[in-house]
Design a protein around this motif. Structure first.
Motif, PDB file in Angstrom:
ATOM      1  N   SER A   1       0.823  -1.212   0.000  1.00 36.68           N
ATOM      2  CA  SER A   1       0.000   0.000   0.000  1.00 36.68           C
ATOM      3  C   SER A   1       0.855   1.259   0.000  1.00 36.68           C
ATOM      4  O   SER A   1       0.606   2.190  -0.763  1.00 36.68           O
ATOM      5  CB  SER A   1      -0.928  -0.004   1.220  1.00 36.68           C
ATOM      6  OG  SER A   1      -1.855  -1.063   1.156  1.00 36.68           O
ATOM      7  N   TYR A   2       1.880   1.293   0.881  1.00 38.15           N
ATOM      8  CA  TYR A   2       2.666   2.510   0.995  1.00 38.15           C
ATOM      9  C   TYR A   2       3.592   2.725  -0.201  1.00 38.15           C
ATOM     10  O   TYR A   2       3.839   3.860  -0.603  1.00 38.15           O
ATOM     11  CB  TYR A   2       3.484   2.496   2.288  1.00 38.15           C
ATOM     12  CG  TYR A   2       2.634   2.559   3.537  1.00 38.15           C
ATOM     13  CD1 TYR A   2       1.547   3.415   3.615  1.00 38.15           C
ATOM     14  CD2 TYR A   2       2.913   1.756   4.626  1.00 38.15           C
ATOM     15  CE1 TYR A   2       0.757   3.464   4.744  1.00 38.15           C
ATOM     16  CE2 TYR A   2       2.127   1.796   5.769  1.00 38.15           C
ATOM     17  CZ  TYR A   2       1.049   2.651   5.827  1.00 38.15           C
ATOM     18  OH  TYR A   2       0.275   2.691   6.949  1.00 38.15           O
ATOM     19  N   ARG A   3       4.104   1.648  -0.781  1.00 33.61           N
ATOM     20  CA  ARG A   3       4.979   1.811  -1.948  1.00 33.61           C
ATOM     21  C   ARG A   3       4.228   2.410  -3.132  1.00 33.61           C
ATOM     22  O   ARG A   3       4.801   3.124  -3.943  1.00 33.61           O
ATOM     23  CB  ARG A   3       5.578   0.451  -2.350  1.00 33.61           C
ATOM     24  CG  ARG A   3       6.743  -0.007  -1.492  1.00 33.61           C
ATOM     25  CD  ARG A   3       7.463  -1.182  -2.124  1.00 33.61           C
ATOM     26  NE  ARG A   3       6.614  -2.344  -2.274  1.00 33.61           N
ATOM     27  CZ  ARG A   3       6.442  -3.272  -1.320  1.00 33.61           C
ATOM     28  NH1 ARG A   3       7.070  -3.146  -0.159  1.00 33.61           N
ATOM     29  NH2 ARG A   3       5.660  -4.317  -1.536  1.00 33.61           N
ATOM     30  N   ASN A   4       2.943   2.112  -3.222  1.00 34.48           N
ATOM     31  CA  ASN A   4       2.135   2.587  -4.350  1.00 34.48           C
ATOM     32  C   ASN A   4       1.097   3.622  -3.921  1.00 34.48           C
ATOM     33  O   ASN A   4       0.148   3.885  -4.651  1.00 34.48           O
ATOM     34  CB  ASN A   4       1.432   1.385  -4.994  1.00 34.48           C
ATOM     35  CG  ASN A   4       2.403   0.321  -5.439  1.00 34.48           C
ATOM     36  OD1 ASN A   4       3.137   0.505  -6.398  1.00 34.48           O
ATOM     37  ND2 ASN A   4       2.447  -0.791  -4.719  1.00 34.48           N
ATOM     38  N   PHE A   5       1.326   4.202  -2.755  1.00 27.07           N
ATOM     39  CA  PHE A   5       0.289   5.011  -2.121  1.00 27.07           C
ATOM     40  C   PHE A   5      -0.169   6.181  -2.984  1.00 27.07           C
ATOM     41  O   PHE A   5      -1.362   6.475  -3.054  1.00 27.07           O
ATOM     42  CB  PHE A   5       0.803   5.538  -0.773  1.00 27.07           C
ATOM     43  CG  PHE A   5      -0.274   6.192   0.031  1.00 27.07           C
ATOM     44  CD1 PHE A   5      -1.119   5.441   0.817  1.00 27.07           C
ATOM     45  CD2 PHE A   5      -0.465   7.569  -0.029  1.00 27.07           C
ATOM     46  CE1 PHE A   5      -2.132   6.040   1.537  1.00 27.07           C
ATOM     47  CE2 PHE A   5      -1.481   8.168   0.691  1.00 27.07           C
ATOM     48  CZ  PHE A   5      -2.314   7.399   1.477  1.00 27.07           C
ATOM     49  N   ALA A   6       0.778   6.848  -3.625  1.00 24.54           N
ATOM     50  CA  ALA A   6       0.449   8.075  -4.349  1.00 24.54           C
ATOM     51  C   ALA A   6      -0.142   7.815  -5.730  1.00 24.54           C
ATOM     52  O   ALA A   6      -0.564   8.760  -6.406  1.00 24.54           O
ATOM     53  CB  ALA A   6       1.695   8.946  -4.483  1.00 24.54           C
ATOM     54  N   SER A   7      -0.187   6.567  -6.151  1.00 22.39           N
ATOM     55  CA  SER A   7      -0.670   6.285  -7.499  1.00 22.39           C
ATOM     56  C   SER A   7      -2.171   6.537  -7.605  1.00 22.39           C
ATOM     57  O   SER A   7      -2.919   6.402  -6.634  1.00 22.39           O
ATOM     58  CB  SER A   7      -0.369   4.830  -7.875  1.00 22.39           C
ATOM     59  OG  SER A   7      -1.212   3.948  -7.155  1.00 22.39           O
ATOM     60  N   GLU A   8      -2.617   6.883  -8.795  1.00 24.80           N
ATOM     61  CA  GLU A   8      -4.040   7.137  -9.022  1.00 24.80           C
ATOM     62  C   GLU A   8      -4.857   5.861  -8.824  1.00 24.80           C
ATOM     63  O   GLU A   8      -5.995   5.915  -8.351  1.00 24.80           O
ATOM     64  CB  GLU A   8      -4.251   7.686 -10.431  1.00 24.80           C
ATOM     65  CG  GLU A   8      -5.718   7.923 -10.796  1.00 24.80           C
ATOM     66  CD  GLU A   8      -6.455   8.833  -9.838  1.00 24.80           C
ATOM     67  OE1 GLU A   8      -7.690   8.658  -9.680  1.00 24.80           O
ATOM     68  OE2 GLU A   8      -5.808   9.730  -9.228  1.00 24.80           O
ATOM     69  N   LEU A   9      -4.273   4.712  -9.141  1.00 25.33           N
ATOM     70  CA  LEU A   9      -4.986   3.441  -8.978  1.00 25.33           C
ATOM     71  C   LEU A   9      -5.362   3.211  -7.524  1.00 25.33           C
ATOM     72  O   LEU A   9      -6.524   2.901  -7.214  1.00 25.33           O
ATOM     73  CB  LEU A   9      -4.117   2.291  -9.477  1.00 25.33           C
ATOM     74  CG  LEU A   9      -4.673   0.877  -9.235  1.00 25.33           C
ATOM     75  CD1 LEU A   9      -5.977   0.678 -10.002  1.00 25.33           C
ATOM     76  CD2 LEU A   9      -3.626  -0.169  -9.629  1.00 25.33           C
TER      77      LEU A   9
ATOM     78  N   LEU B   1      -3.745  -4.649 -10.439  1.00 26.00           N
ATOM     79  CA  LEU B   1      -3.154  -4.895  -9.125  1.00 26.00           C
ATOM     80  C   LEU B   1      -2.219  -6.105  -9.144  1.00 26.00           C
ATOM     81  O   LEU B   1      -1.168  -6.095  -8.492  1.00 26.00           O
ATOM     82  CB  LEU B   1      -4.250  -5.094  -8.081  1.00 26.00           C
ATOM     83  CG  LEU B   1      -5.019  -3.832  -7.704  1.00 26.00           C
ATOM     84  CD1 LEU B   1      -6.219  -4.167  -6.829  1.00 26.00           C
ATOM     85  CD2 LEU B   1      -4.114  -2.828  -6.986  1.00 26.00           C
ATOM     86  N   ARG B   2      -2.594  -7.127  -9.884  1.00 24.38           N
ATOM     87  CA  ARG B   2      -1.709  -8.296  -9.987  1.00 24.38           C
ATOM     88  C   ARG B   2      -0.377  -7.921 -10.634  1.00 24.38           C
ATOM     89  O   ARG B   2       0.681  -8.453 -10.268  1.00 24.38           O
ATOM     90  CB  ARG B   2      -2.384  -9.415 -10.778  1.00 24.38           C
ATOM     91  CG  ARG B   2      -3.457 -10.179 -10.006  1.00 24.38           C
ATOM     92  CD  ARG B   2      -3.973 -11.369 -10.800  1.00 24.38           C
ATOM     93  NE  ARG B   2      -5.039 -12.072 -10.111  1.00 24.38           N
ATOM     94  CZ  ARG B   2      -4.851 -13.023  -9.184  1.00 24.38           C
ATOM     95  NH1 ARG B   2      -3.620 -13.370  -8.849  1.00 24.38           N
ATOM     96  NH2 ARG B   2      -5.880 -13.628  -8.632  1.00 24.38           N
TER      97      ARG B   2
END
Length: 273
Positions: A16-24, A234-235
């Motif tokens: 979650s935190y590694r991709n937190f800022a992504s629009e997805l 997500l996968r």
């Protein structure tokens, strides 16, 4: 559910935190919670507003948010009340996100974020804060009696503590269900009433206890469905194992909450002296 699958550790927070800022991921939060406030637990904007009303924060107030995650919910409190906020979280990516958001908002002068373990001695002087919060994370911290005593130490006399405990046993739970529900990290499951008893021993007066289980059930189901609708993307980001593990976790969390076998309570307490 296979027994071998039940006990697998799932990297929910790291992913979650590694991709937190992504629009997805922002899109998933908006769909799951109704509004993206940067949450990684069960709190919604509406629920946070309720909690803010319990804390009676002023511009001069000092708030400590333990296990603050991305820092966005913490910063939202600062925006709503004007108070000074400090946040502590174990994850480096979470603290980096919190500091970046504080810079973007121009709140660096009223906010401080630290990487640290909320289960250990806190690097703050006695009686520093007017309020301490810990949302959906006390269940990850061992030795609850000592933790509450430490939180009491950093609060000013009369200061308020607000936390949510989403892992209160209120019905029968199987070993397989416990394994899945605890698959994202260290978990401490407690019986109903234990938090209140430990608070009194630590020097707190319990002021209010509110059952927030329906909120958790709805949000877990919404999070599960929002992720399922974006399975392919997500996968590709998380990998098959992490994606499947997170879905198992959310499905089990939704089931146990909807059946009131694992409940979530919000507790407001005040340091007695």
């Amino acid at each position: 559910m296979k027994t071998s699958e039940a006990g697998k550790r799932v990297d929910l927070y790291g992913a979650s935190y590694r991709n937190f800022a992504s629009e997805l991921y922002s899109e998933i939060r908006r769909e799951a919670f109704g509004e993206d406030i940067g949450q990684t637990g069960w709190v919604t904007a509406e629920e946070q507003d309720l909690f803010i009303s319990w804390l009676h924060l002023a511009r001069s107030s000092q708030l400590l948010d333990l296990a603050c995650g991305s820092g966005k919910p913490t910063l939202r409190i600062a925006q709503k009340t004007g108070c000074h906020v400090s946040g502590v979280d174990l994850h480096a990516d979470a603290i980096a996100s919190a500091k970046a958001t504080a810079r973007e908002l121009g709140y660096e002068g009223r906010t401080k974020f630290y990487q640290g373990n909320a289960a250990e001695h806190l690097a703050f002087m006695n009686a520093t804060f007017d309020a301490v919060t810990c949302i959906d994370a006390i269940n990850h911290l061992p030795d609850r009696a000592n933790i509450l005593a430490e939180w009491c130490r950093v609060l000013k006399p009369g200061g308020r503590l607000l936390f949510t405990d989403p892992i209160v046993l209120t019905g029968p739970v199987t070993n397989a269900e416990i394994a899945v529900r605890a698959s994202i990290g260290h978990f401490v499951f407690v019986p109903a009433g234990l938090d209140e008893a430990l608070l009194k021993e630590a020097g707190f007066a319990v002021e209010h206890v509110e059952d927030r289980t329906p909120n958790m059930a709805a949000n877990a189901q919404g999070w599960l469905a929002a992720r399922a609708r974006r399975e392919k993307a997500l996968r590709e980001i998380e990998g098959d194992e992490v994606f499947a593990g997170q879905q198992r976790f959310l499905e089990t969390a939704a089931l146990l909450a909807s059946e009131r076998r694992l409940s979530r309570f919000a507790i407001l307490a005040r340091r007695s002296s």
